[in-house]
Write a protein that holds these residues in place. Structure first.
Motif, PDB file in Angstrom:
ATOM      1  N   SER A  31      -0.947  11.378  -2.435  1.00  0.00           N
ATOM      2  CA  SER A  31      -1.349  10.012  -2.786  1.00  0.00           C
ATOM      3  C   SER A  31      -2.412   9.489  -1.835  1.00  0.00           C
ATOM      4  CB  SER A  31      -0.138   9.074  -2.771  1.00  0.00           C
ATOM      5  OG  SER A  31       0.778   9.454  -3.760  1.00  0.00           O
ATOM      6  N   LEU A  32      -2.250   9.764  -0.547  1.00  0.00           N
ATOM      7  CA  LEU A  32      -3.244   9.313   0.430  1.00  0.00           C
ATOM      8  C   LEU A  32      -4.574  10.028   0.245  1.00  0.00           C
ATOM      9  CD1 LEU A  32      -1.091   9.005   3.677  1.00  0.00           C
ATOM     10  CD2 LEU A  32      -1.832   7.171   2.136  1.00  0.00           C
ATOM     11  N   GLY A  67       0.806  -1.204   0.000  1.00  0.00           N
ATOM     12  CA  GLY A  67       0.000   0.000   0.000  1.00  0.00           C
ATOM     13  C   GLY A  67       0.840   1.254   0.000  1.00  0.00           C
ATOM     14  N   GLU A  68       0.154   2.369  -0.118  1.00  0.00           N
ATOM     15  CA  GLU A  68       0.804   3.685  -0.110  1.00  0.00           C
ATOM     16  C   GLU A  68       1.112   4.092   1.326  1.00  0.00           C
ATOM     17  OE1 GLU A  68       1.918   5.584  -2.507  1.00  0.00           O
ATOM     18  OE2 GLU A  68       1.024   4.544  -4.216  1.00  0.00           O
ATOM     19  N   GLN A  69       2.232   4.777   1.487  1.00  0.00           N
ATOM     20  CA  GLN A  69       2.649   5.278   2.788  1.00  0.00           C
ATOM     21  C   GLN A  69       2.721   6.801   2.761  1.00  0.00           C
ATOM     22  OE1 GLN A  69       5.609   1.961   4.474  1.00  0.00           O
ATOM     23  NE2 GLN A  69       6.455   3.096   2.769  1.00  0.00           N
ATOM     24  N   LEU A  77      -6.409   8.291  -2.699  1.00  0.00           N
ATOM     25  CA  LEU A  77      -6.381   6.828  -2.699  1.00  0.00           C
ATOM     26  C   LEU A  77      -7.775   6.247  -2.923  1.00  0.00           C
ATOM     27  CD1 LEU A  77      -4.221   4.596  -2.208  1.00  0.00           C
ATOM     28  CD2 LEU A  77      -5.091   4.482   0.130  1.00  0.00           C
ATOM     29  N   TYR A 101      -3.144   1.548   3.193  1.00  0.00           N
ATOM     30  CA  TYR A 101      -2.328   2.744   3.372  1.00  0.00           C
ATOM     31  C   TYR A 101      -1.789   2.785   4.798  1.00  0.00           C
ATOM     32  CZ  TYR A 101      -6.193   4.827   5.976  1.00  0.00           C
ATOM     33  OH  TYR A 101      -7.168   5.075   6.908  1.00  0.00           O
ATOM     34  N   SER A 102      -0.753   3.588   4.969  1.00  0.00           N
ATOM     35  CA  SER A 102      -0.153   3.770   6.287  1.00  0.00           C
ATOM     36  C   SER A 102       0.170   5.242   6.486  1.00  0.00           C
ATOM     37  CB  SER A 102       1.139   2.953   6.396  1.00  0.00           C
ATOM     38  OG  SER A 102       1.787   3.209   7.616  1.00  0.00           O
ATOM     39  N   GLY A 125       3.402  11.816  -0.701  1.00  0.00           N
ATOM     40  CA  GLY A 125       2.673  10.826   0.086  1.00  0.00           C
ATOM     41  C   GLY A 125       1.338  11.368   0.548  1.00  0.00           C
ATOM     42  N   ARG A 178      -7.928   0.135  -0.942  1.00  0.00           N
ATOM     43  CA  ARG A 178      -6.460   0.062  -0.980  1.00  0.00           C
ATOM     44  C   ARG A 178      -5.883   0.262   0.416  1.00  0.00           C
ATOM     45  NH1 ARG A 178      -4.123  -0.045  -6.390  1.00  0.00           N
ATOM     46  NH2 ARG A 178      -5.889  -0.812  -7.592  1.00  0.00           N
ATOM     47  N   LYS A 201      -8.491   1.841   3.005  1.00  0.00           N
ATOM     48  CA  LYS A 201      -9.273   3.032   2.665  1.00  0.00           C
ATOM     49  C   LYS A 201     -10.734   2.659   2.494  1.00  0.00           C
ATOM     50  CE  LYS A 201     -10.024   7.248   0.881  1.00  0.00           C
ATOM     51  NZ  LYS A 201     -11.449   7.392   0.958  1.00  0.00           N
ATOM     52  N   TRP A 227      -1.163  -0.098   9.449  1.00  0.00           N
ATOM     53  CA  TRP A 227      -1.856  -0.156   8.170  1.00  0.00           C
ATOM     54  C   TRP A 227      -3.363  -0.127   8.361  1.00  0.00           C
ATOM     55  CZ3 TRP A 227       0.588   0.409   3.668  1.00  0.00           C
ATOM     56  CH2 TRP A 227       1.986   0.247   3.677  1.00  0.00           C
TER      57      TRP A 227
END
Length: 129
Positions: A96-97, A42-44, A100, A106-107, A93, A104, A116, A113
């Motif tokens: 991106s969050l 995932g995205e951070q 999102l 994310y962190s 970041g 998905r 979404k 974690w």
């Protein structure tokens, strides 16, 4: 905690267009796309992809390659804007969050974690929220 100067935020907006190529690359690889969809990666908030659970070696290599390309892009833009690379990466970041897709992983805090939902993500303080 890294606070993002206004310059970083405006640079992030311009770089977001350039960053669009990175997810496109990820989506072209079926294994990376499947890992994103399943929540294995995932995205951070730091601007990089991370591992929700221990990856297979080939997936790890692909994600590492994506993160290397992201770092290269962040470095180029940060140097032209004369801002710290980490601050610029974090601004990406945050972006991106904020965009999102639901479902998905994310962190916003290293190692913590979540998935979404339709609700907005509570962004970390460095995102200016």
């Amino acid at each position: 905690m890294i606070r993002m100067p206004r310059l970083v935020s405006s640079a992030a907006a311009g770089f977001a267009l350039m960053l669009a190529a990175v997810p496109a690359v990820a989506q072209m690889d079926a294994q990376v796309e499947a890992a994103l969809s399943s929540g294995a990666i995932g995205e951070q908030a730091d601007g990089y992809l991370g591992f929700v659970r221990a990856p297979a070696p080939d997936l790890k290599a692909k994600v590492d390659a994506i993160n290397i390309k992201r770092r290269e892009g962040y470095t180029q833009v940060a140097q032209t804007k004369n801002v710290p690379i980490e601050a610029f990466a974090a601004s990406i970041g945050c972006h991106s969050l904020s965009v999102l897709r639901p479902g998905r992983a994310y962190s916003v805090a290293r190692g913590v974690w979540a998935v979404k939902t339709d609700a907005p993500i509570k962004l970390p303080p460095q995102c200016g929220s």
